[in-house]
Design an enzyme around this catalytic site. Structure first.
Site, mmCIF file in Angstrom:
data_model
loop_
_atom_site.group_PDB
_atom_site.id
_atom_site.type_symbol
_atom_site.label_atom_id
_atom_site.label_comp_id
_atom_site.label_asym_id
_atom_site.label_seq_id
_atom_site.Cartn_x
_atom_site.Cartn_y
_atom_site.Cartn_z
ATOM 1 C CG ASP A 107 -24.479 51.128 0.723
ATOM 2 O OD1 ASP A 107 -23.694 51.986 0.273
ATOM 3 O OD2 ASP A 107 -24.094 50.089 1.279
ATOM 4 C CG ASP A 164 -18.231 50.857 1.466
ATOM 5 O OD1 ASP A 164 -17.235 51.290 2.054
ATOM 6 O OD2 ASP A 164 -18.619 49.686 1.564
HETATM 7 N N1 GLY Z 1 -20.639 48.265 0.546
HETATM 8 C C1 GLY Z 1 -20.268 47.102 1.257
HETATM 9 C C2 GLY Z 1 -19.249 46.275 0.576
HETATM 10 O O1 GLY Z 1 -18.550 46.710 -0.314
HETATM 11 O O2 GLY Z 1 -19.125 45.129 0.950
#
Ligand code: GLY
Length: 386
Positions: A107, A164
């Site tokens: 992320d 994600d």
């Molecule tokens: N990227 C983690 C979520 O969407 O909760």
């Protein structure tokens, strides 16, 4: 003269989207100015509905870029220096954390795009550029050649990848353009191909997690993750795929990503309830009446729909723009906090991780960020972060 909160709330309940947008923009500036005082140096992640006070999350948490991202967008739209000043230090904080024990992972796009990269784009700051490129190198280093995916999380999840990460690809595309090095572009496209092949189902719904054999690249299984189960349909995962594939099309101009984003968009829009704000999982139960909403899925999808609208000729893009406006109207009317000055967040009723019984019916900073991002796009903002 500025409207008081009660007048504003009334105005927001009555008009069409076009009619309320100027009042909403006025309200947003007042709201973010108030949040600056309330949030101070905190790294906001979640605000519970009873207090409306944002927590102070660790700085390597995946959500740490969203509050500064809101500030950078406000700076870009208004030119007012106090937004830039409050946003300025965040990429430096990440850099300091990156040379200590930390939990940075797939992320880093969510963290460095709305801080280091946007700072460099808006101000020319060379430290921001350096930090953005370092983050892109880190992300590229997570690429698994056998399975053609960016691995998720740390610890023992060696073969896991998650939908994600579609949103983190913009960091790689930016780096490829910035230093004219196609390696980053190749890795981003390869991961995007894996998303199209293994995450987006034929009907446009989306898996959260796919587990691969990290040595052979073979798919082992799909896992429910933050959705209700392996065959369910986590709405924020769909929003990540929609927005992420639309961004990937913007960078590559390869129609397969455009069509993937459209497939997810059509499914997402067909699943929306009357107020256009999604439930947390479109297949959580036979009846969704008692299931929580996830406003963050709504705001992220709305922003992605506007990417689709921009990518297409006006006659094809119009339905996506109108759908984004309907979602924004639903969010603004039913979930926006405009008349409680002590409440630190913009939207209520986000759902973080329902299967883990964590952060249900709360305010989430990423829901707020994508709401501001979508409003900015509807106001004509052009400097994309993702
Ligand atoms: N990227 C983690 C979520 O969407 O909760």
């Amino acid at each position: 003269m500025r409207m008081n909160n009660k007048e504003l709330s009334k105005r927001l309940q009555e008009g069409t989207w076009q009619e309320i947008m100027p009042s909403l923009w006025e309200a947003m500036q007042a709201k973010v100015d108030q949040m600056i005082i309330q949030i101070g140096d905190k790294s906001p992640h979640v605000a519970p509905p009873d207090t409306g006070k944002y927590d102070d999350m660790r700085h390597d948490w995946w959500t740490a870029g969203f509050w500064p991202g809101i500030l950078w967008i406000m700076y870009d739209l208004t030119g007012k220096p106090h937004y830039r000043e409050k946003a300025w230090s965040w990429d430096e904080r990440f850099e300091q954390k990156s040379v200590q024990d930390n939990n940075f992972h797939h992320d880093v796009g969510f963290q460095y795009l709305p801080t280091a990269v946007v700072k460099y784009k808006l101000t020319g700051d060379q430290a921001g550029r350096r930090r953005g490129l370092a983050a892109a190198n880190f992300l590229a280093g997570r690429y698994n050649m056998a399975g053609k995916f960016l691995r998720a999380w740390n610890q023992d999840k060696t073969g896991w990848s998650i939908v994600d990460s579609s949103m983190n690809l913009s960091l790689l595309f930016w780096a490829a353009e910035e230093i004219k090095d196609p390696r980053f572009d190749m890795i981003a496209r390869a991961h995007a191909d894996t998303v199209v092949e293994h995450f987006i189902r034929p009907d446009g719904s989306v898996n959260h997690i796919v587990s691969f054999d990290p040595y052979t690249g073979e798919v082992i299984e799909s896992l429910g993750g933050q959705g209700a189960g392996p065959d369910s349909s986590w709405s924020r995962g769909a929003a990540w795929a929609l927005h992420g594939m639309a961004n990937t099309y913007r960078y590559t101009q390869d129609k397969k990503y455009l069509h993937a984003a459209q497939r997810v968009a059509h499914y997402f829009l067909a699943m929306l309830p009357e107020d256009s704000v999604p439930h947390w999982d479109f297949r959580a139960a036979e009846s969704l009446v008692d299931e929580p909403r996830d406003t963050s899925a709504g705001s992220c999808a709305a922003s992605g729909l506007l990417e689709l609208a921009d990518a297409l000729p006006p006659v094809q893009g119009r339905p996506y723009r109108e759908a984004a406006e309907r979602i924004m109207l639903g969010l603004t009317r039913h979930y926006g906090v405009w008349d409680k000055p002590d409440y630190e967040a913009i939207l209520t009723c986000g759902t973080g991780n329902k299967p883990a019984d964590s952060n249900i019916d709360v305010s989430l900073i990423y829901g707020d960020y994508y709401y501001v991002e979508t409003l900015a796009k509807l106001l004509g903002w052009k400097n994309r972060i993702f």
